[in-house]
Design an enzyme around this catalytic site. Structure first.
Site, PDB file in Angstrom:
ATOM      1  N   GLY A  64       0.614  -1.109  -0.090  1.00 55.39           N
ATOM      2  CA  GLY A  64       0.072   0.018   0.082  1.00 55.39           C
ATOM      3  C   GLY A  64       0.868   1.504  -0.142  1.00 55.39           C
ATOM      4  O   GLY A  64       0.609   2.125  -0.898  1.00 55.39           O
ATOM      5  N   CYS A  65       1.807   1.435   0.801  1.00 51.01           N
ATOM      6  CA  CYS A  65       2.631   2.292   0.863  1.00 51.01           C
ATOM      7  C   CYS A  65       4.146   1.992   0.422  1.00 51.01           C
ATOM      8  O   CYS A  65       4.862   1.382   0.938  1.00 51.01           O
ATOM      9  CB  CYS A  65       2.870   2.954   2.495  1.00 51.01           C
ATOM     10  SG  CYS A  65       4.094   4.116   2.671  1.00 51.01           S
ATOM     11  N   PHE A  66       4.158   2.215  -0.735  1.00 51.62           N
ATOM     12  CA  PHE A  66       5.204   1.662  -1.572  1.00 51.62           C
ATOM     13  C   PHE A  66       6.694   1.800  -1.094  1.00 51.62           C
ATOM     14  O   PHE A  66       7.314   0.837  -0.797  1.00 51.62           O
ATOM     15  CB  PHE A  66       5.087   2.042  -3.005  1.00 51.62           C
ATOM     16  CG  PHE A  66       6.274   1.536  -3.911  1.00 51.62           C
ATOM     17  CD1 PHE A  66       6.170   0.060  -4.172  1.00 51.62           C
ATOM     18  CD2 PHE A  66       7.489   2.215  -4.360  1.00 51.62           C
ATOM     19  CE1 PHE A  66       7.299  -0.424  -5.078  1.00 51.62           C
ATOM     20  CE2 PHE A  66       8.152   1.694  -5.318  1.00 51.62           C
ATOM     21  CZ  PHE A  66       8.248   0.171  -5.481  1.00 51.62           C
TER      22      PHE A  66
END
Length: 79
Positions: A64-66
């Protein structure tokens, strides 16, 4: 898929992930075509797609939060 289901529930919670997989009925549909990716990682200069050298294991993660999760993966043992 990925490594999160392989971790014990307390570690999954600590990483902000769910403790159970989404059911197939609730999962988003896949893509008709794979995403285009560069041949080499911009920082590590390692291949982004197989075939992989013999003896390597592959872990596919949905991030999600790369940037934060990728940087965390860099700290894991191995190459």
């Amino acid at each position: 898929v990925g490594f999160l289901p392989l971790l014990p529930p307390p570690l999954r919670r600590a990483m902000g992930g769910p403790t159970a997989m989404v059911s197939q009925e609730r999962a988003l549909p896949g893509r008709a075509e794979p995403l285009r990716v560069p041949s080499k990682h911009v920082v590590l200069r390692t291949p982004m797609e197989g075939p992989w050298p013999a003896g390597l294991q592959v872990c596919i993660c949905a991030n999600g939060c790369f940037w934060g999760s990728e940087k965390g993966m860099w700290r894991l043992p191995g190459r």
